[in-house]
Every structure is written in C-alpha cells, then in structure tokens.
Design a protein around this motif. Structure first.
Motif, mmCIF file in Angstrom:
data_model
loop_
_atom_site.group_PDB
_atom_site.id
_atom_site.type_symbol
_atom_site.label_atom_id
_atom_site.label_comp_id
_atom_site.label_asym_id
_atom_site.label_seq_id
_atom_site.Cartn_x
_atom_site.Cartn_y
_atom_site.Cartn_z
ATOM 1 N N GLY A 109 0.838 -1.253 -0.119
ATOM 2 C CA GLY A 109 -0.012 0.108 -0.048
ATOM 3 C C GLY A 109 0.946 1.317 -0.069
ATOM 4 N N ALA A 110 0.431 2.408 -0.686
ATOM 5 C CA ALA A 110 1.186 3.658 -0.461
ATOM 6 C C ALA A 110 1.557 4.108 0.911
ATOM 7 C CB ALA A 110 0.435 4.571 -0.982
ATOM 8 N N ILE A 111 0.699 3.676 1.900
ATOM 9 C CA ILE A 111 0.886 4.091 3.324
ATOM 10 C C ILE A 111 2.423 3.648 3.762
ATOM 11 C CG2 ILE A 111 -0.163 2.366 4.629
ATOM 12 C CD1 ILE A 111 -0.864 5.781 5.163
ATOM 13 N N PHE A 118 -4.701 14.806 3.717
ATOM 14 C CA PHE A 118 -4.641 13.279 4.063
ATOM 15 C C PHE A 118 -3.734 13.213 5.226
ATOM 16 C CE2 PHE A 118 -2.983 8.903 3.508
ATOM 17 C CZ PHE A 118 -3.948 8.069 3.667
ATOM 18 N N ASN A 143 -6.660 15.403 -1.652
ATOM 19 C CA ASN A 143 -7.587 14.595 -0.729
ATOM 20 C C ASN A 143 -7.892 15.606 0.432
ATOM 21 O OD1 ASN A 143 -9.200 13.074 0.665
ATOM 22 N ND2 ASN A 143 -7.782 11.453 0.919
ATOM 23 N N ASP A 182 2.120 12.977 -4.161
ATOM 24 C CA ASP A 182 1.276 11.940 -4.112
ATOM 25 C C ASP A 182 0.182 11.714 -5.126
ATOM 26 O OD1 ASP A 182 -1.014 10.259 -3.262
ATOM 27 O OD2 ASP A 182 -0.163 10.453 -1.136
ATOM 28 N N SER A 216 -2.187 9.628 -5.928
ATOM 29 C CA SER A 216 -2.846 8.357 -5.440
ATOM 30 C C SER A 216 -4.330 8.681 -6.225
ATOM 31 C CB SER A 216 -3.216 8.220 -4.173
ATOM 32 O OG SER A 216 -1.996 7.666 -3.623
ATOM 33 N N PHE A 217 -4.571 9.822 -6.738
ATOM 34 C CA PHE A 217 -5.944 9.930 -7.533
ATOM 35 C C PHE A 217 -5.701 10.457 -8.831
ATOM 36 C CE2 PHE A 217 -6.805 10.303 -2.936
ATOM 37 C CZ PHE A 217 -7.857 9.451 -2.915
ATOM 38 N N SER A 269 -0.637 5.065 -4.543
ATOM 39 C CA SER A 269 -1.474 3.937 -4.265
ATOM 40 C C SER A 269 -2.219 3.544 -5.591
ATOM 41 C CB SER A 269 -2.499 4.689 -3.119
ATOM 42 O OG SER A 269 -3.515 3.596 -2.954
ATOM 43 N N SER A 284 -5.119 1.476 -4.677
ATOM 44 C CA SER A 284 -6.220 1.299 -3.903
ATOM 45 C C SER A 284 -7.477 1.953 -4.306
ATOM 46 C CB SER A 284 -6.119 1.608 -2.587
ATOM 47 O OG SER A 284 -5.231 1.152 -1.757
ATOM 48 N N LYS A 285 -7.357 3.343 -4.877
ATOM 49 C CA LYS A 285 -8.730 3.971 -5.296
ATOM 50 C C LYS A 285 -9.010 3.827 -6.755
ATOM 51 C CE LYS A 285 -7.774 5.481 -1.011
ATOM 52 N NZ LYS A 285 -6.596 6.585 -0.862
ATOM 53 N N ARG A 342 -3.407 -4.528 -0.874
ATOM 54 C CA ARG A 342 -2.441 -3.416 -0.459
ATOM 55 C C ARG A 342 -1.668 -3.498 -1.553
ATOM 56 N NH1 ARG A 342 -4.063 -0.578 1.127
ATOM 57 N NH2 ARG A 342 -2.516 0.222 2.684
HETATM 58 C C1 LIG Z 1 -5.811 6.556 0.676
HETATM 59 C C2 LIG Z 1 -4.681 7.337 0.234
HETATM 60 C C3 LIG Z 1 -3.136 6.761 0.468
HETATM 61 C C4 LIG Z 1 -3.117 5.243 0.984
HETATM 62 O O1 LIG Z 1 -3.320 4.265 0.286
HETATM 63 P P1 LIG Z 1 -3.067 2.980 0.513
HETATM 64 O O2 LIG Z 1 -2.364 2.277 -1.100
HETATM 65 O O3 LIG Z 1 -4.186 2.148 0.503
HETATM 66 O O4 LIG Z 1 -2.168 2.561 1.543
HETATM 67 C C5 LIG Z 1 -2.013 7.584 0.265
HETATM 68 N N1 LIG Z 1 -2.345 8.835 -0.078
HETATM 69 C C6 LIG Z 1 -3.531 9.363 -0.466
HETATM 70 C C7 LIG Z 1 -3.455 10.693 -0.643
HETATM 71 C C8 LIG Z 1 -4.622 8.665 -0.197
HETATM 72 O O5 LIG Z 1 -5.834 9.409 -0.291
#
Ligand SMILES: *Cc1c(COP(=O)(O)O)cnc(C)c1O
Length: 390
Positions: free
Chosen positions: A105-107, A129, A179, A206, A208-209, A239, A241-242, A250
């Motif tokens: 996961g990105a986390i 975030f 976010n 980041d 992720s979106f 990430s 995930s989204k 993960r």
């Molecule tokens: C959800 C989110 C993450 C975490 O993503 P994972 O891959 O599920 O750990 C990281 N950065 C941002 C901005 C997010 O919204």
C-alpha cells in the motif's frame, strides 16, 4: 437545518462513538454494520474507489486464478521480492527499476519516506490526508500551508513557492489531485513549482488519485513519474487502492532517485507485497488488462463529472468540484457534519465522510465519493429529500 428524532439520535451517538474510535480515518462499513445492526447501508459513499475497476480485477482473478486453481500457488508460495516487482513495473512506468520501490500500500511508502528521508522540517498543505503529518518522526517540525477557501482550496503556484522559499523546509508534500478537495495542479504548473524549488531536498508528490484527473478533452492523464529523471529531489508516491478499486490487497509504489530506493531496500521490505498484489502488478503490465482498464477509467470519469454537475444544482449546499472521484461539500449554516452523516446513514442508507477531523477547513464539510451510476442516483435523491423536506 437537519433534525434527528429520538430514535435517530440514539443511533447517531453510536455512530459518533465509532468515528471517535477510528481517529482521523472513518470506521469501515463492516465495522459500522457489525456494531450497529439496525443500519441498512445501501451505498458506501465514504470509500473513494472506482467500483468498475474492482469488477474488472475480479473478472481477471476469477478466470485466471480461481477457475484454473492457480490461486493455490499465489497463496502457498512467497511472492516475488521487492526489486523483482520493480522490474516488472519499470517498462510500464518508463523508468529504471532502480528508481522504483514497491510498498504494501502507499501508506508503507509514505512511512518509509517520512522516516528515512524527511529530517527537520516538512511543509504539508491543509486540508489534507492526515498520514503526512501524523506519521512524521517525533523531531520533525510540521509547517502547514493553508489552502485558501476563497480559491476553492486549490493551490496557487506562485503563492505556494513564495511560502516554501520563506520557510526553507527540507521536504514538502503535494497531493495531486488533493484529498479531500479534489483540486488538481496542472502539469505545467507542477513543472513551474519544481523549477522554483530545486533546492528543497525532497518534493513528495502523491498521485494516488491521478487516474481520475485529466489534462484535456480526451481525458489523458499525465503522471509526474518521469519527472524523477529530471528532478533528483522528486519522490512520486502512488496508491493503487482507489483508481483500481483494490484497497484490500495493499498495492502501492514510490518512484525516487536510485540511492533512496537502494537505502530503503538495504535493510528491509524484501517480501512486503502479497501474492495477490503481485498478481495485480503483473496485470498492470499487460496490454489486454490496461486496455480494458482504460475503458472503465473513462466511463467512471464521465459518470463522476456528470454526478458533480447534478450535485452542484442542489440547493443549500456548496459543492467544490475537482478532478478526483469525490467532492468536498460545505453544509448550510446550522447543520453539523455529524448530524448530516447520521441522517444520511440512518434514513437513506448512504454512508458519507465527515470532515470534522480535517484541519484547515473553515465551516462544516462532508466528502462524498462517486460510486456506480445507480448508487449516485440514490445519493442525489437522498440529498434532494434532505434539503427540501427536512
Ligand atoms: C488512500 C490514500 C493513500 C493510502 O493508500 P494505500 O495504498 O491504500 O495505502 C495515500 N495517499 C492518499 C492521498 C490517499 O488518499
């Protein structure tokens, strides 16, 4: 103003308690339904994923792993090592494998970067975030850059650059699109920022979106990944995930200069992917999968932007449309976000995200995710009802 009746108030206090226990994230839908069985949840508009991408992943998984019995191998054996998965991704990301770090996961990438490369001072743009300020080391100073309400919380490049130059941090974080407000920094502006901030040690971007954002009428997306070749200080965090709708497996990665990747891999992170996330990363390098994915990405963007338009037409609320798959919504005066979240959940079965824990927002806000077309219709109906009839 939203009023809760006696029964609703009782459930609302249970909902609020669960939220308090979850800290700066929201309780999952599983937790909610398990702890409060009276709830009949129809739509989870809290979690930010593309449901069509989940369907796509599942159809591959069923056909290639479940139906063939290969699932056993994926679960029984060790997944590939971090640098083997990097090698898979390298071609796809047009970057050397030495520049890629795979995360659970990105986390995990965020934690690794904050703990290993960020030292004295980091600038975090708010609202944001929360992990970027919660997971810094104890002796790292966090300086907040307030995104301004009068600019719809979008980042103004010149103002930001001036602030950073004055503060002289070693690291900055830019979430693009951001976010919880979905505001997007165009590629041209991002480059301007990077050119101005060459002296900053770490520029964390980041993305992720990013798959929900687009630069032109063809819905093309531009990732900052390749900028790592040009700017040694850039760290891109992504990430899966989204946009791929697979938070449960993960999968995430970071792209950064090769010395940073080497130093992370030197003492850890060997098998930090799961068999399922490795399977996903292998799909992610396949042309057939990517072509199918592109279709569901654009379909979802079109529906999401249409949903934002419908939301903007609803009286009494202020919608901040952006280029992510969610919107920030400001509630009318006299309505608290926790009452709103409770009412939506109890009366309409729609789970929305309160932003009461987000620092840097002035007023009462909720964040609403775009779901399938049918689910979005349920959300619009509930909102119209709440603000007309309540
Ligand atoms: C959800 C989110 C993450 C975490 O993503 P994972 O891959 O599920 O750990 C990281 N950065 C941002 C901005 C997010 O919204």
């Amino acid at each position: 103003m939203i009023k809760l009746n006696k029964e609703e108030l009782q459930l609302a206090s249970k909902i609020n308690q669960l939220k308090d226990e979850a800290g700066s994230h929201s309780p999952s839908i599983f937790t909610l339904v398990k702890k409060i069985p009276e709830l009949n949840v129809k739509v989870d508009a809290c979690f930010l994923s593309n449901p069509y991408a989940t369907d796509l992943f599942l159809s591959y998984l069923k056909e290639e792993l479940v139906n063939t019995n290969k699932l056993r191998d994926v679960l029984e054996f060790y997944p590939s090592q971090n640098n083997v998965i990097s090698e898979l991704l390298a071609k796809n990301l047009c970057i050397n494998k030495e520049n890629i770090f795979i995360g659970n996961g990105a986390i995990e990438v965020i934690q690794a970067v904050l703990h290993n490369f960020v030292s004295k001072k980091i600038i975090v743009n708010i609202p944001t975030f929360s992990s970027y300020y919660e997971f810094v080391k104890k002796d790292t100073e966090v300086v907040y850059y307030q995104l301004k309400k009068e600019n719809n919380y979008s980042l103004i490049p010149e103002d930001y650059v001036e602030f950073v130059k004055k503060e002289k941090p070693d690291s900055v974080v830019i979430i693009n699109p951001n976010n919880p407000d979905g505001q997007y920094i165009k590629y041209k502006n991002l480059r301007y920022i990077l050119n101005e901030l060459k002296d900053i040690k770490n520029i964390i971007i980041d993305e992720s979106f990013i798959h929900f954002a687009f630069e032109n009428n063809d819905y093309d997306l531009i990732s900052a990944t390749e900028l790592v070749k040009e700017y040694n200080n850039v760290i891109v965090i992504k990430s899966m995930s989204k946009d791929f709708g697979i938070a449960g497996i993960r999968a995430g990665y970071g792209v950064m200069n090769k010395y940073k990747v080497a130093s992370l891999l030197e003492n850890g992170y060997l098998w930090n992917s799961s068999g399922l996330s490795e399977y996903f990363f292998r799909l992610y390098t396949r042309q057939d999968f990517l072509e199918e994915y592109e279709k569901v990405r654009v379909k979802y963007i079109l529906e999401t932007q249409a949903f934002f338009k419908e939301l903007s037409a609803i009286n009494h609320i202020k919608v901040y449309p952006g280029l992510a798959n969610f919107v920030l919504i400001e509630l009318p005066e006299g309505t608290t976000s926790s009452d709103f979240v409770s009412k939506m959940l109890i009366k309409y079965g729609v789970y929305t995200r309160t932003c009461s824990d987000k620092i840097g927002l002035k007023g009462e806000y909720i964040r609403l995710a775009s779901r399938t077309k049918e689910e979005n219709t349920v959300i619009i109906k509930a909102l119209n009802d709440i603000f007309v009839n309540e």
